[in-house]
Design a protein around this motif. Structure first.
Motif, PDB file in Angstrom:
ATOM      1  N   LEU A   1       2.368   3.234   3.142  1.00 24.71           N
ATOM      2  CA  LEU A   1       1.501   3.828   4.163  1.00 24.71           C
ATOM      3  C   LEU A   1       1.615   3.068   5.480  1.00 24.71           C
ATOM      4  CD1 LEU A   1      -1.774   4.432   2.094  1.00 24.71           C
ATOM      5  CD2 LEU A   1      -0.034   6.124   2.730  1.00 24.71           C
TER       6      LEU A   1
ATOM      7  N   ARG B   1     -10.804   0.654   2.169  1.00 24.49           N
ATOM      8  CA  ARG B   1     -11.261   0.970   0.805  1.00 24.49           C
ATOM      9  C   ARG B   1     -11.102  -0.240  -0.111  1.00 24.49           C
ATOM     10  NH1 ARG B   1      -9.004   6.218   1.843  1.00 24.49           N
ATOM     11  NH2 ARG B   1      -6.957   5.517   1.128  1.00 24.49           N
ATOM     12  N   THR B   2      -9.969  -0.922  -0.007  1.00 26.07           N
ATOM     13  CA  THR B   2      -9.717  -2.085  -0.849  1.00 26.07           C
ATOM     14  C   THR B   2     -10.716  -3.199  -0.558  1.00 26.07           C
ATOM     15  OG1 THR B   2      -7.352  -1.565  -0.958  1.00 26.07           O
ATOM     16  CG2 THR B   2      -7.995  -3.813  -1.503  1.00 26.07           C
TER      17      THR B   2
ATOM     18  N   HIS C   1       0.832  -1.208   0.000  1.00 23.68           N
ATOM     19  CA  HIS C   1       0.000   0.000   0.000  1.00 23.68           C
ATOM     20  C   HIS C   1       0.869   1.261   0.000  1.00 23.68           C
ATOM     21  CE1 HIS C   1      -4.032  -1.864   0.579  1.00 23.68           C
ATOM     22  NE2 HIS C   1      -3.299  -2.859   1.037  1.00 23.68           N
ATOM     23  N   HIS C   2       1.877   1.240  -0.865  1.00 17.27           N
ATOM     24  CA  HIS C   2       2.671   2.443  -1.176  1.00 17.27           C
ATOM     25  C   HIS C   2       3.356   3.062   0.044  1.00 17.27           C
ATOM     26  CE1 HIS C   2       0.500   2.002  -4.924  1.00 17.27           C
ATOM     27  NE2 HIS C   2      -0.647   2.144  -4.281  1.00 17.27           N
TER      28      HIS C   2
ATOM     29  N   GLN D   1      -3.633   5.933   7.886  1.00 18.71           N
ATOM     30  CA  GLN D   1      -3.703   6.000   6.418  1.00 18.71           C
ATOM     31  C   GLN D   1      -3.689   4.604   5.812  1.00 18.71           C
ATOM     32  OE1 GLN D   1      -0.351   8.653   5.524  1.00 18.71           O
ATOM     33  NE2 GLN D   1      -1.811  10.257   4.983  1.00 18.71           N
ATOM     34  N   LEU D   2      -2.870   3.717   6.372  1.00 21.68           N
ATOM     35  CA  LEU D   2      -2.846   2.336   5.890  1.00 21.68           C
ATOM     36  C   LEU D   2      -4.182   1.654   6.176  1.00 21.68           C
ATOM     37  CD1 LEU D   2      -1.521  -0.174   4.721  1.00 21.68           C
ATOM     38  CD2 LEU D   2      -0.374  -0.540   6.931  1.00 21.68           C
TER      39      LEU D   2
ATOM     40  N   ASP E   1      -7.089   3.095   6.445  1.00 20.12           N
ATOM     41  CA  ASP E   1      -8.060   3.648   5.494  1.00 20.12           C
ATOM     42  C   ASP E   1      -7.972   2.932   4.148  1.00 20.12           C
ATOM     43  OD1 ASP E   1      -8.957   5.505   7.328  1.00 20.12           O
ATOM     44  OD2 ASP E   1      -7.732   7.149   6.544  1.00 20.12           O
ATOM     45  N   ASP E   2      -6.740   2.717   3.684  1.00 17.41           N
ATOM     46  CA  ASP E   2      -6.548   2.089   2.377  1.00 17.41           C
ATOM     47  C   ASP E   2      -7.007   0.633   2.393  1.00 17.41           C
ATOM     48  OD1 ASP E   2      -5.756   3.058  -0.135  1.00 17.41           O
ATOM     49  OD2 ASP E   2      -3.915   1.856  -0.088  1.00 17.41           O
TER      50      ASP E   2
END
Length: 266
Positions: free
Chosen positions: A95, A106-107, A92-93, A99-100, A102-103
């Motif tokens: 993160l 979303r995924t 996850h880039h 923030q991680l 959140d990602d």
């Protein structure tokens, strides 16, 4: 000369070992990374076929739908791929922290929404009249199992993000996270009973009830083709969001802040 066993297993649409097939397919459908819609649809179709074979055996033995669903899920739970914190950050880039999380949410929402849209469309294509729970279309049973697996994976990985480690073998950890999913809550690291590695009668009843509620939600997507697809996706997305919010609220503030990216070790 007879046909080799491996070739017999892979020929046509025959499924030599439905139980093993279910675990392998759920594992592929919950791996990280994007699946092409056609491939996801194909895997869901194969999963529905494998589950149908198992359901027939369960009916013959007199087992109820809820008990059978719980048994199936407990068998496949150890195959759900759960990533550690370092791998999650890499995927996850870079993160970390909120923030991680959140990602990840979303995924997972996107994944359950996609599965719901496919399952709703497949079931609606065969729509005639709302079925009884015990005669639910195999596609919706497959959707229920996959959505549950995606959410267990999300729950487990959110625990990684917030630093709540569950010790034990892969199977033992799968049992703990499955129990937490059934309760729709996070694990409290300060309460030893919440990290029990045993799956007793009460926990299995909770799992059965949660799976049946999920299946019941998916039954509401039966209808004209397009409305079934849209409803399936929207309902799954909303349910995954509610689960994530409950788990994150449980986990926040119970342990020190998660490490920064430069503090992670492979």
């Amino acid at each position: 000369m007879g046909v080799p066993e491996k070739d017999r297993q892979q020929s046509g649409n025959e499924i030599a070992d439905p139980d093993k097939e279910v675990g392998e397919l759920v594992g592929r459908l919950t791996e990280s990374g994007e699946l092409e819609p056609a491939e996801r649809r194909r895997l869901l179709g194969r999963l529905a076929q494998a589950l149908s074979a198992g359901a027939k055996r369960a009916r013959a033995s007199g087992a109820g739908r809820g008990r059978w669903l719980a048994d199936v899920f407990l068998n496949i739970a150890p195959r759900i791929p759960i990533r550690d914190l370092h791998t999650l950050s890499e995927h996850h880039h870079g993160l970390t922290g909120e923030q991680l999380a959140d990602d990840l949410v979303r995924t997972a929402q996107k994944a359950t929404m996609t599965v719901g849209a496919i399952g709703g469309a497949l079931a609606a294509a065969e729509f005639a009249a709302p079925p009884l729970l015990l005669s639910a279309p195999a596609q919706l049973v497959a959707e229920t199992i996959v959505v549950a697996a995606i959410e267990v994976k999300l729950l487990a990985e959110l625990h990684e993000v917030y630093g709540v480690r569950v010790e034990g073998t892969g199977t033992q950890r799968a049992v703990v996270f499955t129990s937490a999913w059934a309760k729709q809550r996070g694990i409290d690291p300060l309460a030893p009973a919440s990290v029990s590695l045993a799956f007793g009668a009460a926990a299995k009843t909770a799992l059965r009830n949660r799976l049946l509620r999920t299946l019941g939600r998916h039954l509401t997507t039966l209808g004209p083709f397009l409305t079934g697809a849209v409803a399936g996706g929207a309902l799954n997305r909303a349910a995954t969001k509610r689960l994530a919010e409950a788990v994150r609220n449980d986990l926040r503030g119970k342990l020190p802040p998660p490490p920064r990216r430069d503090q992670l070790t492979p």
